[in-house]
Design a protein around this motif. Sequence first.
Motif: not given
Length: 218
Positions: A64, A138, A189-190, A192-193, A197, A199-201, A203
């Motif tokens: 990322q 999560t 991406h919502a 995925f989040v 765990p 993957v927020l940055s 996304s």
Amino acid sequence: PAEFSGGQRQRIGVARARGWTFAVEFFGAAAGAAGFVRGRPSAAAVRTAAVVVLWGAGQRYMNQKALLGLVLAYLALDPPDPDEPAFTARSRPNISLAAWQLALIYGFSAFQKSRSGFLEGRMLVDALEMVAAMGAWTPVPAGAAAAGLSGSPAAAAALAWAVVVGEAVLAAMVWLRPRWLLAGAAVLHAGFVLFLPGVLSFSLTMVACAVLAASRRD
């Protein structure tokens, strides 16, 4: 991998990151972020952020961070200035570079998943079971999700297909329906989040890249 041991770094020719590099990266990123917080970052802020993030990726590599560095580098080629004359009229080829980056990520991700057995759904279940075994938090409990999908292979396969088709469609939307792209990227991406765990940055970076792609004028 995000990190290497000292021996691995030596074998592949990567210098060990020294303690002072953390301070340089932190304060450099803070200086660049200060310009972005205003909503209209200056060219200096954009270029500072690009240099700091790319340099930081070389010291402590993360996917990322590399992606964010590339997007900032594209912006740094011709930083947008809303106060310039004809700002909304002229084309910005550097924004198209960000759009290409987005299309390549979604396209190759869909292609790789389609040829690796992901569409069967079992890999998705295995990933959720691994998250549960790690004890990572999560929003949707990974153990419950894994148990539900494991008991319904058809549902697991349907969800896997939805992910792959979604990524393939988003790759096409970059060029065909850029305004729809933003909504689609946010939804994907919502998801995925919710289930994965850490993957927020990534996304947020992908959604920001979608904003650039949707705003381009070729």
